[in-house]
Design a protein around this motif. Structure first.
Motif, PDB file in Angstrom:
ATOM      1  N   THR A   1     -19.386  24.463 -30.769  1.00 32.62           N
ATOM      2  CA  THR A   1     -19.309  24.273 -29.740  1.00 32.62           C
ATOM      3  C   THR A   1     -21.018  23.778 -29.819  1.00 32.62           C
ATOM      4  O   THR A   1     -21.046  22.548 -28.536  1.00 32.62           O
ATOM      5  CB  THR A   1     -18.411  25.221 -28.661  1.00 32.62           C
ATOM      6  OG1 THR A   1     -17.064  24.850 -29.209  1.00 32.62           O
ATOM      7  CG2 THR A   1     -18.153  24.691 -27.338  1.00 32.62           C
ATOM      8  N   GLN A   2     -21.968  24.928 -29.301  1.00 28.38           N
ATOM      9  CA  GLN A   2     -22.941  25.171 -28.617  1.00 28.38           C
ATOM     10  C   GLN A   2     -24.337  23.559 -29.580  1.00 28.38           C
ATOM     11  O   GLN A   2     -24.653  23.344 -28.524  1.00 28.38           O
ATOM     12  CB  GLN A   2     -23.942  26.180 -29.288  1.00 28.38           C
ATOM     13  CG  GLN A   2     -23.113  27.596 -28.262  1.00 28.38           C
ATOM     14  CD  GLN A   2     -23.505  28.916 -29.002  1.00 28.38           C
ATOM     15  OE1 GLN A   2     -24.440  29.017 -29.915  1.00 28.38           O
ATOM     16  NE2 GLN A   2     -23.458  29.950 -27.834  1.00 28.38           N
ATOM     17  N   GLU A   3     -23.976  23.392 -30.843  1.00 27.26           N
ATOM     18  CA  GLU A   3     -24.685  22.255 -31.522  1.00 27.26           C
ATOM     19  C   GLU A   3     -23.831  21.416 -30.553  1.00 27.26           C
ATOM     20  O   GLU A   3     -24.874  20.123 -29.977  1.00 27.26           O
ATOM     21  CB  GLU A   3     -23.691  22.789 -32.544  1.00 27.26           C
ATOM     22  CG  GLU A   3     -24.899  20.639 -33.299  1.00 27.26           C
ATOM     23  CD  GLU A   3     -26.294  21.323 -33.898  1.00 27.26           C
ATOM     24  OE1 GLU A   3     -27.100  19.997 -34.241  1.00 27.26           O
ATOM     25  OE2 GLU A   3     -26.447  22.279 -33.605  1.00 27.26           O
ATOM     26  N   MET A   4     -23.068  20.182 -30.321  1.00 25.30           N
ATOM     27  CA  MET A   4     -22.668  19.586 -29.576  1.00 25.30           C
ATOM     28  C   MET A   4     -22.640  19.634 -28.091  1.00 25.30           C
ATOM     29  O   MET A   4     -22.403  18.274 -27.079  1.00 25.30           O
ATOM     30  CB  MET A   4     -20.733  19.532 -29.834  1.00 25.30           C
ATOM     31  CG  MET A   4     -20.071  19.553 -31.452  1.00 25.30           C
ATOM     32  SD  MET A   4     -20.719  18.012 -32.552  1.00 25.30           S
ATOM     33  CE  MET A   4     -20.432  16.718 -31.251  1.00 25.30           C
ATOM     34  N   ARG A   5     -22.551  20.329 -27.268  1.00 25.75           N
ATOM     35  CA  ARG A   5     -23.387  21.096 -26.316  1.00 25.75           C
ATOM     36  C   ARG A   5     -22.528  20.060 -25.014  1.00 25.75           C
ATOM     37  O   ARG A   5     -22.891  19.643 -24.054  1.00 25.75           O
ATOM     38  CB  ARG A   5     -24.674  19.847 -25.939  1.00 25.75           C
ATOM     39  CG  ARG A   5     -26.040  20.216 -26.755  1.00 25.75           C
ATOM     40  CD  ARG A   5     -26.226  21.778 -26.347  1.00 25.75           C
ATOM     41  NE  ARG A   5     -26.782  22.336 -25.145  1.00 25.75           N
ATOM     42  CZ  ARG A   5     -27.139  23.188 -25.037  1.00 25.75           C
ATOM     43  NH1 ARG A   5     -26.751  24.616 -25.953  1.00 25.75           N
ATOM     44  NH2 ARG A   5     -27.484  23.546 -23.766  1.00 25.75           N
ATOM     45  N   GLN A   6     -20.803  19.922 -25.250  1.00 25.29           N
ATOM     46  CA  GLN A   6     -19.817  19.651 -24.724  1.00 25.29           C
ATOM     47  C   GLN A   6     -19.706  20.963 -23.839  1.00 25.29           C
ATOM     48  O   GLN A   6     -20.100  22.123 -24.253  1.00 25.29           O
ATOM     49  CB  GLN A   6     -18.884  19.440 -24.992  1.00 25.29           C
ATOM     50  CG  GLN A   6     -19.023  18.585 -26.246  1.00 25.29           C
ATOM     51  CD  GLN A   6     -18.735  16.535 -25.161  1.00 25.29           C
ATOM     52  OE1 GLN A   6     -19.284  16.674 -24.151  1.00 25.29           O
ATOM     53  NE2 GLN A   6     -18.578  15.325 -25.564  1.00 25.29           N
TER      54      GLN A   6
ATOM     55  N   ALA B   1     -22.798  31.272 -13.335  1.00 24.59           N
ATOM     56  CA  ALA B   1     -24.133  31.709 -13.321  1.00 24.59           C
ATOM     57  C   ALA B   1     -24.131  29.966 -12.871  1.00 24.59           C
ATOM     58  O   ALA B   1     -25.381  29.919 -12.148  1.00 24.59           O
ATOM     59  CB  ALA B   1     -25.305  31.451 -14.318  1.00 24.59           C
ATOM     60  N   GLY B   2     -23.327  29.152 -12.155  1.00 27.04           N
ATOM     61  CA  GLY B   2     -24.284  28.052 -11.642  1.00 27.04           C
ATOM     62  C   GLY B   2     -24.886  26.374 -12.014  1.00 27.04           C
ATOM     63  O   GLY B   2     -25.566  26.028 -12.340  1.00 27.04           O
ATOM     64  N   LYS B   3     -24.846  27.800 -13.842  1.00 26.96           N
ATOM     65  CA  LYS B   3     -26.260  26.292 -14.008  1.00 26.96           C
ATOM     66  C   LYS B   3     -25.410  25.413 -14.715  1.00 26.96           C
ATOM     67  O   LYS B   3     -26.126  24.267 -15.169  1.00 26.96           O
ATOM     68  CB  LYS B   3     -26.152  27.193 -15.454  1.00 26.96           C
ATOM     69  CG  LYS B   3     -27.376  28.368 -15.202  1.00 26.96           C
ATOM     70  CD  LYS B   3     -27.556  29.571 -16.032  1.00 26.96           C
ATOM     71  CE  LYS B   3     -29.108  30.537 -15.857  1.00 26.96           C
ATOM     72  NZ  LYS B   3     -29.603  31.300 -17.332  1.00 26.96           N
ATOM     73  N   VAL B   4     -24.146  25.289 -14.937  1.00 27.63           N
ATOM     74  CA  VAL B   4     -23.457  23.735 -15.814  1.00 27.63           C
ATOM     75  C   VAL B   4     -22.204  23.667 -14.887  1.00 27.63           C
ATOM     76  O   VAL B   4     -21.662  24.931 -15.016  1.00 27.63           O
ATOM     77  CB  VAL B   4     -23.283  24.387 -17.167  1.00 27.63           C
ATOM     78  CG1 VAL B   4     -22.412  22.861 -18.192  1.00 27.63           C
ATOM     79  CG2 VAL B   4     -24.385  24.777 -17.689  1.00 27.63           C
ATOM     80  N   GLU B   5     -22.037  22.772 -14.427  1.00 29.27           N
ATOM     81  CA  GLU B   5     -20.794  22.092 -13.509  1.00 29.27           C
ATOM     82  C   GLU B   5     -20.134  21.460 -14.543  1.00 29.27           C
ATOM     83  O   GLU B   5     -20.584  20.481 -14.996  1.00 29.27           O
ATOM     84  CB  GLU B   5     -21.485  21.018 -12.214  1.00 29.27           C
ATOM     85  CG  GLU B   5     -20.410  20.378 -12.017  1.00 29.27           C
ATOM     86  CD  GLU B   5     -21.778  20.077 -10.295  1.00 29.27           C
ATOM     87  OE1 GLU B   5     -19.837  19.845  -9.608  1.00 29.27           O
ATOM     88  OE2 GLU B   5     -22.637  20.071 -10.073  1.00 29.27           O
TER      89      GLU B   5
ATOM     90  N   THR C   1     -15.749  27.438 -25.022  1.00 26.34           N
ATOM     91  CA  THR C   1     -16.550  27.003 -24.133  1.00 26.34           C
ATOM     92  C   THR C   1     -17.868  27.407 -25.161  1.00 26.34           C
ATOM     93  O   THR C   1     -17.933  28.027 -26.029  1.00 26.34           O
ATOM     94  CB  THR C   1     -16.898  27.874 -22.699  1.00 26.34           C
ATOM     95  OG1 THR C   1     -17.126  28.881 -23.231  1.00 26.34           O
ATOM     96  CG2 THR C   1     -15.702  27.158 -21.805  1.00 26.34           C
ATOM     97  N   MET C   2     -19.362  26.838 -24.325  1.00 21.14           N
ATOM     98  CA  MET C   2     -20.732  26.830 -24.754  1.00 21.14           C
ATOM     99  C   MET C   2     -20.919  28.222 -24.598  1.00 21.14           C
ATOM    100  O   MET C   2     -21.827  29.025 -25.367  1.00 21.14           O
ATOM    101  CB  MET C   2     -21.466  26.900 -24.525  1.00 21.14           C
ATOM    102  CG  MET C   2     -21.765  25.433 -24.810  1.00 21.14           C
ATOM    103  SD  MET C   2     -23.336  24.685 -24.590  1.00 21.14           S
ATOM    104  CE  MET C   2     -23.811  24.236 -22.773  1.00 21.14           C
ATOM    105  N   GLU C   3     -20.418  29.431 -24.374  1.00 20.85           N
ATOM    106  CA  GLU C   3     -20.510  30.918 -24.064  1.00 20.85           C
ATOM    107  C   GLU C   3     -19.089  31.894 -24.635  1.00 20.85           C
ATOM    108  O   GLU C   3     -19.324  32.662 -25.586  1.00 20.85           O
ATOM    109  CB  GLU C   3     -20.575  31.286 -22.665  1.00 20.85           C
ATOM    110  CG  GLU C   3     -21.565  31.104 -21.788  1.00 20.85           C
ATOM    111  CD  GLU C   3     -21.760  29.161 -21.737  1.00 20.85           C
ATOM    112  OE1 GLU C   3     -20.242  28.981 -21.224  1.00 20.85           O
ATOM    113  OE2 GLU C   3     -22.546  28.921 -21.562  1.00 20.85           O
ATOM    114  N   GLU C   4     -18.280  30.984 -24.765  1.00 20.87           N
ATOM    115  CA  GLU C   4     -16.588  32.112 -25.284  1.00 20.87           C
ATOM    116  C   GLU C   4     -16.017  31.040 -25.704  1.00 20.87           C
ATOM    117  O   GLU C   4     -15.821  30.430 -24.872  1.00 20.87           O
ATOM    118  CB  GLU C   4     -16.357  32.873 -23.957  1.00 20.87           C
ATOM    119  CG  GLU C   4     -15.908  32.552 -23.093  1.00 20.87           C
ATOM    120  CD  GLU C   4     -15.425  32.953 -21.893  1.00 20.87           C
ATOM    121  OE1 GLU C   4     -15.636  34.748 -21.940  1.00 20.87           O
ATOM    122  OE2 GLU C   4     -15.788  32.777 -20.775  1.00 20.87           O
TER     123      GLU C   4
END
Length: 283
Positions: A37-42, A209-213, A61-64
């Motif tokens: 998931t992190q590789e695809m950056r979706q 964290a408000g980093k990714v909308e 998600t890219m976190e969990e």
């Protein structure tokens, strides 16, 4: 390993919310799914396993890993319809998502658009925040508490609990001034925040964290529609929730509320899905 890229809640490519569907892979553990998931950056990816009559899925998600999400399931309905569905008839799909049975439906429209729907079941209202309790969230997003008057903030879930924070405009003024909302949200039983303009039915949500909308959030659109109904603001049924404008990818999410007497018995979320690409990973 194979995966498919689609755009959900979109009428054309590169609009709506992008999704990676992993569907042909050797057994993967949780960490490997997270890394892919992190590789695809979706914002989210979905991993499909099983066979006709016995599908199961996991969403990351890219976190969990998430217990529930909207646009990955609608994108999955497109993928299943392409492989096993009919060009002329509606289809229904049963998906086991972390022990929860989710019903999806899909069909090709007469105009050539592909439509996917998801039954989210009966909504649950978890909490109505007081003015003082809600004030902390407005402050965290650089808004005045008066931005939401006269409506209260509420925590509602159809699978993933959202704090619906109402505003009257001011969506473009939001700026996170806290490092993370997770603990504050958790204290009220919420996982994420969804800021909803009660005049235009437009929403915004982010990672905590408000980093990714997020571009379009099916798991939040259901609670948002339920909120509008509870506040007497739902002018038609179904209604459309708008999202993604601030990401340059405008999206439209349709929500239909079904009733048993005066009680909402089911929330149905739907949207169009567009195919983008097929990808094969090197072994």
């Amino acid at each position: 390993m194979k995966c498919r890229l689609v755009d959900v809640f979109a009428n054309q490519k590169f609009h709506g919310n992008g999704l990676t569907i992993f569907y042909d892979f050797e057994p993967l553990n949780e960490q490997e799914m997270l890394m892919l998931t992190q590789e695809m950056r979706q914002f989210e990816s979905i991993f499909l396993s099983g066979s006709p009559g016995g599908w199961s899925a996991r969403i990351f998600t890219m976190e969990e890993e998430l217990e529930f999400a909207g646009h990955p399931l609608l994108g999955l309905a497109y993928h299943l319809h392409q492989l096993h569905g009919s060009a002329t008839e509606s289809q229904e799909w049963q998906i086991d998502l972390n022990g929860r049975e989710v019903t999806l439906s899909s069909r090709w429209e007469d105009d050539g658009a592909f439509r996917a729907s998801m039954s989210q079941g009966k909504p649950v209202h978890l909490k109505t925040l007081s003015y003082d309790e809600a004030a902390g969230f407005y402050e965290a997003l650089s808004l005045s508490p008066e931005a939401g008057v006269p409506y209260p903030a509420e925590v509602i879930t159809t699978g993933l609990p959202y704090l619906i924070l109402p505003v009257n405009g001011h969506l473009d003024a939001i700026k996170f001034n806290v490092p993370d909302l997770s603990s504050l949200l958790a204290s009220y039983g919420a996982k994420f925040i969804y800021v909803l303009d009660t005049g235009t039915f437009e929403g915004r949500t982010w990672d905590n964290a408000g980093k990714v909308e997020d571009i379009a959030t099916g798991s939040a659109a259901g609670p948002a529609a339920v909120y509008l109904f509870r506040q007497g603001l739902m002018q038609r049924n179904p209604l459309t929730i708008f999202q993604g404008r601030f990401c340059g990818r405008p999206s439209e999410i349709e929500v239909l509320l079904e009733f048993d007497s005066s009680t909402i018995s089911n929330v149905d979320v739907s949207g169009n899905v567009v195919d983008v690409a097929d990808i094969r990973f090197n072994s």
